[in-house]
Structures are given as structure tokens and as C-alpha cells.
Design a protein around this motif. Sequence first.
Motif, short mmCIF file in Angstrom:
data_model
loop_
_atom_site.label_atom_id
_atom_site.label_comp_id
_atom_site.label_asym_id
_atom_site.label_seq_id
_atom_site.Cartn_x
_atom_site.Cartn_y
_atom_site.Cartn_z
N SER A 59 0.83 -1.21 0.00
CA SER A 59 0.00 0.00 0.00
C SER A 59 0.86 1.25 0.00
N GLU A 60 1.97 1.22 0.76
CA GLU A 60 2.86 2.37 0.79
C GLU A 60 3.53 2.57 -0.57
N ALA A 61 3.91 1.49 -1.22
CA ALA A 61 4.57 1.62 -2.53
C ALA A 61 3.62 2.12 -3.59
N LEU A 62 2.35 1.69 -3.53
CA LEU A 62 1.38 2.08 -4.56
C LEU A 62 0.73 3.42 -4.25
N GLY A 63 0.76 3.84 -2.99
CA GLY A 63 0.13 5.10 -2.62
C GLY A 63 -1.36 4.99 -2.39
N GLU A 64 -1.89 3.80 -2.25
CA GLU A 64 -3.30 3.58 -1.96
C GLU A 64 -3.47 2.25 -1.26
N GLN A 65 -4.60 2.07 -0.60
CA GLN A 65 -4.86 0.83 0.11
C GLN A 65 -5.09 -0.30 -0.88
N VAL A 66 -4.26 -1.32 -0.80
CA VAL A 66 -4.40 -2.46 -1.72
C VAL A 66 -5.43 -3.43 -1.22
N LEU A 67 -5.34 -3.82 0.06
CA LEU A 67 -6.29 -4.74 0.67
C LEU A 67 -6.85 -4.12 1.93
N PRO A 68 -8.08 -4.48 2.27
CA PRO A 68 -8.59 -4.03 3.56
C PRO A 68 -7.87 -4.73 4.70
N ALA A 69 -8.05 -4.23 5.92
CA ALA A 69 -7.40 -4.85 7.08
C ALA A 69 -7.94 -6.26 7.27
N LEU A 70 -7.03 -7.24 7.25
CA LEU A 70 -7.42 -8.65 7.37
C LEU A 70 -6.56 -9.32 8.43
#
Length: 354
Positions: A59-70
Motif C-alpha cells: 500500500s505504501e509503494a502504490l500510494g493507496e490501500q491495496v487490501l482491507p485490514a485482514l
Amino acid sequence: MNQQTAIEGIEDRLRAFAGARDIPPALRDKAQRYLSRMVSPVRVTLLGRPTPGKASLLSEALGEQVLPALDHPPTVELRYGDVPAAQITRPDGSVTEPRGALDPAAFEDAILAVIERPSALLRRISFLDVQADDAVADQRAAIAWAAPRTDIALWCSARFDEADQTLWAGVPDQIKDHAYLVLTDCSAGKAAKLRGDLGDEFHDVYALDFKTPGAPSGISALADRLLEHARMGRQADADSALLFLRAQESLLDEDRRTPSRPISRPVTRPRTRPLTRPLDETPAPEAPQPEAKPRPRTRPITRPTPKSDEAFELYSTGLRYIRKRSDALLKSVRAGDKTCLLYTSDAADDSALV
């Protein structure tokens, strides 16, 4: 001509070479493999034991949330796509494609999630975050599965303690040759010390900070290093492809310039029958063949037909004699008489009995 233009020129030459009709299938397949490596993004794989910071790295590398908290995230493949999309695979092999925002319930019992995003970073790098239990056997199985899918490895660890070092010792060399150590719960000073202690075990060591609000996480420096590594790898692939093209194209050009020679065959003379006479003589007349003599025709044996009164009388006298003697013989047998029947040839009457 810049580097990108030169690489694109090599890609075009590979396509033209692979599309030629007069090359062997093995060379065509090799050209396709070179081309595939050059146009595909570099595959970066996240390995290591479960750590909190490992889940935040993508998520930090892409700049957006990739997956929700699991609580138990699946293995995630993050790659480029023109529009946001997701594919979720479950243990039974079923695949679902959720639309819109990703709901945590959609990842229940998921073992693999393929996430596509229209990111410029993902055009050059794809990510594979391998999730496995902390058990050594599970970790080794995950590493073996990920090895053929990896170009660059990020070994993610909180502090790279003894358990991490034991796992790392069993990693194949094909991963170690292109690996970076990423510390998710370690200070920069500790990372610098590990960099000196580990020597050539990793290309470099990076300490990421995802806990301090407002502080630089260090992900930008890692992303830049990965992009540079990917560029160098693509350049190496381009150089190998260029050497391959030059060698094969020169051979093809030489074959095209060399005129093809007809297949030589041994000179043979037509077979002739041997001469039995000189050419200036007339042929000798053929010897006459003996005529075949006709075989005599066989006729059936027949009794001669009497042609005169004398012959007729002769046959009649004999017939009467046989009849009378037969009658006398029959009577003698029936009566048991032993009378001797005599015939006198000079008797006038051929019926006289003495």
C-alpha cells in the motif's frame, strides 16, 4: 538515441525475427522468450515470516490501500491493469471477481488475490506478496513455490533475528543473487550495522518506518532502487537479445546470399543390350523351326459291323451253339446227371449228342 529507444528497436527486431517464415521453430521460440522478458514487468516477491509492516509495504509503494485490514491476508499479486479489478481464488479452486470497493468479507477463506491497478509503477514492476504460516516447513514450501516466479526478492523481517537467519540460509541461490533485506521494525542505525555484518548476503538493507506519523517511511528510496535494478535487468536482457539477433541474422543473410546448388547425382549411362553381330552385317536368317507332327486321333473300340451274308451266318452259328450248350449244361446240373456232353466238329448237325 536514448536507452529506451534502443531497447524498443531491439524489441521490434525480435518481433520481426520471430515472425520470419524461414527460421527453425527452436530459434523462433527463443526469440519469443527474449521478447517476453523485455516487455514484461520485473517480478518483485515479498518473502519472510509474517510481520505487521509486510502487509503495509504494498500500500505504501502504490500510494493507496491495496487490501482491507485482514487478520489472515492471502497471497497477493499486484499488477498493472487499465481499470481497477480483482480476482479472488479460494481453496476449492473457485474464482470470484468483486466489483467496486473491496469488502473484507470477500476475502474470507481466500488463498490468492490478484489485484490490478492503473499505476505507472506497475507498468515496470509487479509485486507478489507470499503469505505463509510461521512454521519452518510452511515457509520453505512458500519459498519453493515463489522461486520460479521471482526476479527480485525482498526478504521482509522485523529485526532479522536467528529464526530469519535460519530460513534465509536455506533459500535457493537464484533468489539470493537478487535479494534485498527490508526491516519493518528496526532503526536506521541497526540497519546500517546489519548492512556491514551481512556483507554480500543482500544487495542492500532498508529500514522502513510505518509507525511514526509524518516521518518518511523510506519506501521511496526502496522503490527507486527497485526501478534501477529493473532497468539494469532489462538492459541486460536487451544486450543478450541483441547478441542473439546479430548472430542469427548474419547466418540467415549468409544463407540467403549463397546460391543453392542443385543436388548432384552420379552420371550414369543408359543400359544397352550387348551387340551379337557387327553393325555392318545383315542379321542372319532365323533357323526354321521343326513342324510339330499332329498326334494321331484315338477312336473308341467298336465291334465290326458285318458287311456280307457269310459273316452274318458265321456269327449266327456261333450264337446258336452257345445257347444250346448252355441249356444242356443247366439241365445236367439240375438233374444231377453226370452225362458227358460231347461235340463232334464233323457232325452235320451241330445239335447231336453222344
